[in-house]
Design a protein around this motif. Structure first.
Motif, mmCIF file in Angstrom:
data_model
loop_
_atom_site.group_PDB
_atom_site.id
_atom_site.type_symbol
_atom_site.label_atom_id
_atom_site.label_comp_id
_atom_site.label_asym_id
_atom_site.label_seq_id
_atom_site.Cartn_x
_atom_site.Cartn_y
_atom_site.Cartn_z
ATOM 1 N N SER A 36 75.258 162.731 -20.278
ATOM 2 C CA SER A 36 73.809 162.944 -20.407
ATOM 3 C C SER A 36 73.089 161.848 -19.641
ATOM 4 O O SER A 36 73.628 160.751 -19.466
ATOM 5 N N PRO A 37 71.876 162.132 -19.167
ATOM 6 C CA PRO A 37 71.107 161.101 -18.474
ATOM 7 C C PRO A 37 70.645 160.024 -19.454
ATOM 8 O O PRO A 37 70.451 160.278 -20.639
ATOM 9 N N GLY A 38 70.456 158.853 -18.962
ATOM 10 C CA GLY A 38 69.988 157.761 -19.809
ATOM 11 C C GLY A 38 69.918 156.475 -19.016
ATOM 12 O O GLY A 38 70.395 156.382 -17.883
ATOM 13 N N SER A 39 69.306 155.451 -19.647
ATOM 14 C CA SER A 39 69.135 154.163 -18.968
ATOM 15 C C SER A 39 70.255 153.193 -19.272
ATOM 16 O O SER A 39 70.342 152.134 -18.649
ATOM 17 N N GLY A 40 71.104 153.494 -20.243
ATOM 18 C CA GLY A 40 72.160 152.563 -20.615
ATOM 19 C C GLY A 40 71.682 151.433 -21.495
ATOM 20 O O GLY A 40 72.347 150.393 -21.582
ATOM 21 N N LEU A 41 70.514 151.610 -22.162
ATOM 22 C CA LEU A 41 69.965 150.566 -23.026
ATOM 23 C C LEU A 41 70.094 150.890 -24.509
ATOM 24 O O LEU A 41 69.761 150.060 -25.355
ATOM 25 N N GLY A 42 70.548 152.093 -24.846
ATOM 26 C CA GLY A 42 70.553 152.528 -26.243
ATOM 27 C C GLY A 42 71.366 151.632 -27.144
ATOM 28 O O GLY A 42 70.858 151.093 -28.142
ATOM 29 N N LEU A 43 72.656 151.444 -26.833
ATOM 30 C CA LEU A 43 73.503 150.621 -27.682
ATOM 31 C C LEU A 43 73.114 149.141 -27.606
ATOM 32 O O LEU A 43 73.308 148.402 -28.573
ATOM 33 N N ALA A 44 72.557 148.702 -26.483
ATOM 34 C CA ALA A 44 72.072 147.321 -26.396
ATOM 35 C C ALA A 44 70.920 147.093 -27.364
ATOM 36 O O ALA A 44 70.832 146.043 -28.017
ATOM 37 N N LEU A 45 70.033 148.094 -27.472
ATOM 38 C CA LEU A 45 68.940 147.994 -28.434
ATOM 39 C C LEU A 45 69.467 147.966 -29.867
ATOM 40 O O LEU A 45 68.986 147.205 -30.707
ATOM 41 N N VAL A 46 70.453 148.794 -30.160
ATOM 42 C CA VAL A 46 71.039 148.817 -31.506
ATOM 43 C C VAL A 46 71.701 147.476 -31.812
ATOM 44 O O VAL A 46 71.546 146.916 -32.912
ATOM 45 N N GLN A 47 72.442 146.946 -30.840
ATOM 46 C CA GLN A 47 73.108 145.660 -31.035
ATOM 47 C C GLN A 47 72.090 144.558 -31.301
ATOM 48 O O GLN A 47 72.283 143.707 -32.174
ATOM 49 N N GLN A 48 70.997 144.556 -30.548
ATOM 50 C CA GLN A 48 69.983 143.519 -30.736
ATOM 51 C C GLN A 48 69.352 143.609 -32.117
ATOM 52 O O GLN A 48 69.164 142.599 -32.803
ATOM 53 N N GLN A 49 68.992 144.803 -32.561
ATOM 54 C CA GLN A 49 68.392 144.953 -33.886
ATOM 55 C C GLN A 49 69.370 144.559 -34.987
ATOM 56 O O GLN A 49 68.971 143.973 -36.003
ATOM 57 N N ALA A 50 70.643 144.860 -34.793
ATOM 58 C CA ALA A 50 71.641 144.450 -35.784
ATOM 59 C C ALA A 50 71.686 142.930 -35.891
ATOM 60 O O ALA A 50 71.724 142.362 -37.002
ATOM 61 N N GLU A 51 71.666 142.226 -34.769
ATOM 62 C CA GLU A 51 71.709 140.762 -34.794
ATOM 63 C C GLU A 51 70.428 140.190 -35.391
ATOM 64 O O GLU A 51 70.477 139.192 -36.134
ATOM 65 N N ARG B 92 60.124 160.073 -16.221
ATOM 66 C CA ARG B 92 60.556 159.879 -17.604
ATOM 67 C C ARG B 92 61.601 158.768 -17.700
ATOM 68 O O ARG B 92 61.609 157.984 -18.653
ATOM 69 N N ARG B 93 62.471 158.712 -16.705
ATOM 70 C CA ARG B 93 63.492 157.660 -16.696
ATOM 71 C C ARG B 93 62.852 156.281 -16.571
ATOM 72 O O ARG B 93 63.243 155.341 -17.278
ATOM 73 N N ILE B 94 61.862 156.158 -15.698
ATOM 74 C CA ILE B 94 61.170 154.879 -15.528
ATOM 75 C C ILE B 94 60.450 154.495 -16.813
ATOM 76 O O ILE B 94 60.491 153.339 -17.268
ATOM 77 N N THR B 95 59.761 155.473 -17.419
ATOM 78 C CA THR B 95 59.031 155.188 -18.653
ATOM 79 C C THR B 95 59.973 154.734 -19.764
ATOM 80 O O THR B 95 59.718 153.740 -20.467
ATOM 81 N N ALA B 96 61.084 155.466 -19.937
ATOM 82 C CA ALA B 96 62.048 155.092 -20.976
ATOM 83 C C ALA B 96 62.668 153.733 -20.678
ATOM 84 O O ALA B 96 62.898 152.916 -21.585
ATOM 85 N N LEU B 97 62.924 153.471 -19.398
ATOM 86 C CA LEU B 97 63.521 152.198 -19.026
ATOM 87 C C LEU B 97 62.570 151.037 -19.330
ATOM 88 O O LEU B 97 62.971 150.018 -19.904
ATOM 89 N N LEU B 98 61.290 151.195 -18.989
ATOM 90 C CA LEU B 98 60.319 150.137 -19.248
ATOM 91 C C LEU B 98 60.122 149.920 -20.747
ATOM 92 O O LEU B 98 60.005 148.778 -21.213
ATOM 93 N N GLU B 99 60.079 150.995 -21.516
ATOM 94 C CA GLU B 99 59.932 150.846 -22.964
ATOM 95 C C GLU B 99 61.130 150.114 -23.553
ATOM 96 O O GLU B 99 60.980 149.216 -24.394
ATOM 97 N N GLY B 100 62.331 150.493 -23.128
ATOM 98 C CA GLY B 100 63.519 149.815 -23.636
ATOM 99 C C GLY B 100 63.559 148.355 -23.247
ATOM 100 O O GLY B 100 63.882 147.482 -24.068
#
Length: 463
Positions: free
Chosen positions: A417-432, A286-294
């Motif tokens: 919590s577990p995670g890839s560390g891409l969540g806020l990066a994705l939010v920042q990118q969409q904001a820009e 699941r971590r790999i899948t979420a990481l690749l999607e992000g």
């Protein structure tokens, strides 16, 4: 069997322009010159006809004197010198016979005329203009006046040669001038070509030189630089995706390999340990899948490989996102505040905005107070911008770490919590991408307040 024959064209643009202008000049000059030559020749021939008529009238007044003088070869005459040295001939014809002839006699015999009026005769390689009129009303005697057209034809030939010479000279001058002028005009294109030749695949920062004039070349330069910018952005996104994927996938893939090797070497592993290994492999999968999607979403955003913009109903999107977040996190309480009045329109990508909002809602639920945390969600706007604020009641993030956690693969010092560390990066990118920004601050009741700001489209005036 017919074949289409194509004329060879010069390879360089400069040569093509020079050849085209030279061809146009020679056509224009030649056509104008030939028209002038034709007009001069027509005027000369009209003058000959007028002179023939005047001479015929002069001679007809005293036709008897012409008969009495006969074929004398005097150098002078009694008609005012109209005939001597004028390359003209006057003949009196009676009953089909020439009874008298005066003037510059031709070297060949001119036939006796059979009809009256103006005509052109071609005798012995010479052309003569002839006018035949009756002397009296009986028609037994007729007067013929002839004029040699050789001087006129020679003048037309000379004029035609002059036109040809002028056309050739004008063509050479025009070709030389255009060749020199195009050298100056083509310098911006030469600069662009030299700039393109200096670009190498490994160079992701070099751009073409800026050109200000002529306007067409300036537009071409801007278009090519825009294309190069997009290609360089796409290349950097691809390289970053490859580097990030290789760096972040190494650990989960290693864990998967170790668990697979453990299961293969120990076929009689107790059921509890086997299940534990399988659960760990599922987590890593699941971590790999979420990481690749992000990473894929980030790469598409970096390369601007986005669908066309569309109008996004932000209140409806936010309401739906909160409803699904409640299903994913049943222990958290989501409190939503959306104004009743219509919100300004947003031009953007609903999928990207939904992804950004989902990440903010999930982060607030995962990092808030456990097990019954509270998440406050609000939508507000001011002229030109809309703000989505998501607040949690967790420990928050220190002020000196808030910018760092927006980076890719960045996580807190004590992740809850577990995670890839891409969540806020994705939010920042969409904001820009939507003309806004992501702001992290302290929540009013403690915890973290994340505000996603996007640009709004001005409302259309009412009809």
């Amino acid at each position: 069997m017919s074949r289409n024959v194509k004329l060879p064209l010069p390879r360089s643009l400069r040569s093509q322009i020079t050849a085209g202008v030279a061809l146009l000049v020679v056509l224009v000059v030649a056509l104008a010159g030939l028209i002038i030559v034709a007009r001069i020749d027509h005027r000369d021939r009209t003058d000959v006809d007028r002179q023939l008529s005047a001479r015929a009238d002069k001679v007809r007044e005293d036709a008897d004197k012409l008969v009495s003088e006969g074929d004398g070869a005097n150098d002078t005459d009694d008609y005012g010198g109209l005939l001597v040295g004028s390359q003209s001939v006057v003949r009196l014809v009676s009953n089909g016979q020439v009874v008298a002839e005066r003037g510059d006699r031709p070297t060949v015999d001119i036939p006796v005329p059979s009809s009256d009026g103006m005509s052109t005769l071609y005798v012995g390689g010479q052309s003569w203009r002839s006018l035949v009129e009756p002397v009296d009303g009986t028609g037994d005697e007729r007067l013929q006046v002839l004029q040699d057209l050789s001087p006129i034809e020679q003048r037309r030939t000379d004029n035609t040669r002059i036109v040809a010479g002028v056309a050739v000279l004008a063509t050479l001058v025009a070709a030389g001038g255009v060749w020199l002028i195009t050298r100056v005009i083509m310098q911006p294109l030469q600069r662009l070509r030299a700039g393109v030749q200096r670009i190498r695949p490994a160079d992701t920062s070099r751009m073409l030189p800026q050109v200000s004039r002529p306007q067409e070349v300036a537009d071409l330069s801007a278009a090519l630089n825009g294309m190069l910018g997009q290609l360089q952005t796409s290349m950097r996104a691809t390289r970053r995706f490859t580097a990030d994927a290789g760096h972040e996938l190494r650990t989960p893939l290693t864990v998967l390999g170790m668990n697979l090797e453990t299961l293969q070497r120990n076929p009689r592993l107790p059921a509890g340990q086997r299940q534990e290994a399988l659960d760990a492999m599922a987590v890593e999968h699941r971590r790999i899948t979420a990481l690749l999607e992000g990473l894929q979403i980030l790469a598409r955003g970096d390369a601007h490989a986005l669908p066309p913009r569309a109008t996004v109903d932000l209140p409806a999107l936010l309401d739906e996102a909160v409803r699904h977040a409640r299903n994913r996190h049943p222990g958290a309480t989501y409190d939503v505040h959306i104004p009743a009045e219509p919100a300004p329109q947003v031009q953007g990508w609903s999928t990207g905005l939904r992804l950004a909002v989902d990440n903010l809602l999930d982060n607030a639920a995962l990092h808030g107070r456990r097990p019954h945390g509270r998440v406050d969600v609000s939508l507000s706007w001011d002229p030109g911008r809309l703000h989505i604020a998501v607040s949690d009641d967790g420990p928050g993030i220190p002020a000196d770490r808030r910018e760092a956690v927006k980076e890719r693969f960045a996580r807190g010092s004590r992740p809850r919590s577990p995670g890839s560390g891409l969540g806020l990066a994705l939010v920042q990118q969409q904001a820009e991408l939507h003309g806004g920004a992501l702001t992290l601050a302290d929540a009013p009741g403690g915890g973290l307040r994340a505000t996603l700001t996007v640009q709004s489209r001005p409302a259309e005036p009412a009809a």
